[in-house]
Design a protein around this motif. Structure first.
Motif, PDB file in Angstrom:
ATOM      1  N   UNK A 158      15.547  29.683  35.302  1.00 49.79           N
ATOM      2  CA  UNK A 158      14.704  29.809  34.116  1.00 49.79           C
ATOM      3  C   UNK A 158      14.922  28.636  33.168  1.00 49.79           C
ATOM      4  N   UNK A 159      16.166  28.308  32.901  1.00 47.24           N
ATOM      5  CA  UNK A 159      16.458  27.196  32.001  1.00 47.24           C
ATOM      6  C   UNK A 159      15.959  25.869  32.537  1.00 47.24           C
ATOM      7  N   UNK A 160      16.149  25.646  33.832  1.00 49.96           N
ATOM      8  CA  UNK A 160      15.688  24.396  34.442  1.00 49.96           C
ATOM      9  C   UNK A 160      14.166  24.274  34.349  1.00 49.96           C
ATOM     10  N   UNK A 176      18.485  20.279  25.439  1.00 45.83           N
ATOM     11  CA  UNK A 176      19.859  20.452  25.911  1.00 45.83           C
ATOM     12  C   UNK A 176      19.980  21.784  26.632  1.00 45.83           C
ATOM     13  N   UNK A 177      20.573  21.768  27.817  1.00 48.58           N
ATOM     14  CA  UNK A 177      20.899  22.997  28.540  1.00 48.58           C
ATOM     15  C   UNK A 177      22.386  23.274  28.369  1.00 48.58           C
ATOM     16  N   UNK A 178      22.723  24.491  27.943  1.00 51.23           N
ATOM     17  CA  UNK A 178      24.116  24.928  27.859  1.00 51.23           C
ATOM     18  C   UNK A 178      24.342  25.934  28.983  1.00 51.23           C
ATOM     19  N   UNK A 179      25.274  25.609  29.868  1.00 53.63           N
ATOM     20  CA  UNK A 179      25.464  26.431  31.071  1.00 53.63           C
ATOM     21  C   UNK A 179      26.939  26.765  31.262  1.00 53.63           C
ATOM     22  N   UNK A 238      16.878  27.702  19.567  1.00 52.87           N
ATOM     23  CA  UNK A 238      17.762  28.234  20.598  1.00 52.87           C
ATOM     24  C   UNK A 238      16.958  29.211  21.458  1.00 52.87           C
ATOM     25  N   UNK A 239      16.829  28.903  22.734  1.00 53.50           N
ATOM     26  CA  UNK A 239      16.009  29.718  23.631  1.00 53.50           C
ATOM     27  C   UNK A 239      16.905  30.375  24.682  1.00 53.50           C
ATOM     28  N   UNK A 240      16.947  31.695  24.737  1.00 51.11           N
ATOM     29  CA  UNK A 240      17.757  32.349  25.776  1.00 51.11           C
ATOM     30  C   UNK A 240      17.093  32.207  27.140  1.00 51.11           C
ATOM     31  N   UNK A 241      17.803  31.620  28.082  1.00 53.48           N
ATOM     32  CA  UNK A 241      17.277  31.426  29.443  1.00 53.48           C
ATOM     33  C   UNK A 241      18.327  31.881  30.457  1.00 53.48           C
ATOM     34  N   UNK A 242      18.972  32.997  30.137  1.00 56.22           N
ATOM     35  CA  UNK A 242      20.123  33.446  30.931  1.00 56.22           C
ATOM     36  C   UNK A 242      19.754  34.407  32.049  1.00 56.22           C
TER      37      UNK A 242
END
Length: 373
Positions: A158-160, A176-179, A238-242
């Motif tokens: 989802x984040x990608x 920015x992706x935080x993983x 800030x977008x939740x993509x978890x």
């Protein structure tokens, strides 16, 4: 009103539930069986199209990626009930029971199939009412357009895909992706594939922060946060993509033995639940050890539909779900992406193949046809 028909009830009209309801409608004898689909929304949210749909209004994709149920059933052999399931009641001395709806009404069943899907956050958390969809899309599209820095909390598929859609429209916007892992996705996929996805994102200017977490997600709009490891982001969206979590709270309140510790429904290879042979489960909510993807639904549906009919006919031998090899196509905007097919030694493909398979069209046309549209 009393009925002698065998009652099949499917709870959940998302990707898995709608495919199953359509399949069952082609198999039932309406003189002997009835089919009811209980769904909280009057439309099916086609999830693979939603990163692109929620980022901008280009193409007005909501008209194509929110599937109505008008033509779901073959020859009209089924009923749609727009309602939220709140509980399951079991008959005291026999098999069967009832699904209790919000408001207290009950729908009796002889066979129940649970396909409640997942609960999502952020842009993918669509409201149930059609009137709220326009507002939901407007809020997120405006925030994506106006934000100078977008932080995607989660580096899974989802984040990608969100990162790729954002870069398609605003190539110079900071993303920015935080993983929480040391590489994108998870360890199901080979390091070579995960590294390819990373290279594709870095080439488009996406920054990736590994081994870190966004603990709390603020409301949509510019916000300042500090990650678990102390990285601060100011004035960022800030977008939740978890990813989603199992939408099974209504089951835990009444039949907690159906669930494992993470809220997934425990199933046998026949996709019947462990304790109740008249209750089946399919889709993302099952505890089958596999990556949760729409591509798996077709195999779930094939086994479950046959076994529902077989159960009602009291056949002795049921079909068995054996799982399938892992495959995934992750888009990077409309013209890029990376694909992995876990057969033999594993095959990895880049932009051109991924564009043809998914990125350009998101499989929208095929998926609409699969639900009768």
């Amino acid at each position: 009103m009393p009925t002698d028909k065998q009652r099949i009830v499917v709870v959940g009209g998302g990707g898995a539930g709608s495919l199953l309801a359509r399949s069952l409608s082609s198999k039932i004898d309406i003189t002997k069986q009835s089919l009811t689909l209980v769904t909280a929304r009057p439309f099916n949210v086609y999830l693979p199209g939603q990163c692109r749909t929620t980022v901008s209004d280009q193409g007005s994709l909501e008209k194509k990626t929110l599937f109505p149920y008008d033509r779901l059933f073959h020859n009209g052999k089924g009923t749609i009930r727009i309602a939220t399931a709140k509980a399951i009641e079991r008959n005291a001395s026999t098999v069967g029971g009832a699904v209790v709806l919000e408001g207290g009404e009950s729908i009796g069943y002889d066979v129940l199939v649970l396909a409640p899907g997942s609960v999502w956050e952020g842009p993918l958390a669509y409201p149930n009412d059609p009137e709220g969809v326009e507002s939901h899309l407007s809020i997120w599209r405006t925030n994506f357009a106006e934000s100078t820095h977008i932080v995607l909390a989660g580096g899974g598929a989802v984040g990608i895909e969100f990162a790729g859609e954002i870069k398609d429209i605003w190539p110079h916007k900071k993303v920015t992706i935080v993983h929480g892992n040391s590489a994108l996705l998870n360890d199901t996929y080979p390091a070579k594939y995960r590294a390819l996805l990373e290279r594709q994102l870095l080439a488009r200017g996406v920054e990736i922060l590994y081994n870190d977490f966004v603990e709390e997600i603020p409301l949509p709009g510019p916000a300042s946060i500090t990650t678990r490891r102390g990285m601060q982001f100011d004035d960022a969206l800030i977008v939740p993509t978890r990813g989603g979590r199992p939408n099974t709270d209504f089951i835990r309140s009444c039949l907690p033995n159906l669930l494992n510790d993470t809220g997934q429904i425990r199933v046998r290879p026949t996709l019947q639940t462990l304790d109740y042979p008249d209750i089946f489960a399919i889709g993302d909510c099952t505890d089958w050890n596999e990556q949760k993807q729409i591509g798996k639904y077709y195999s779930h549906v094939s086994v479950c539909a046959a076994n529902v009919i077989g159960y009602l006919r009291q056949v002795k031998t049921m079909k068995v779900y054996k799982g399938s090899y892992e495959m995934i196509v992750i888009t990077n905007g409309q013209n890029g992406g990376a694909s992995y097919f876990g057969i033999l030694w594993g095959f990895i493909f880049g932009n051109w193949v991924s564009k043809v398979l998914k990125s350009k069209h998101l499989l929208i046309g095929l998926s609409r046809r699969n639900v009768g549209l």
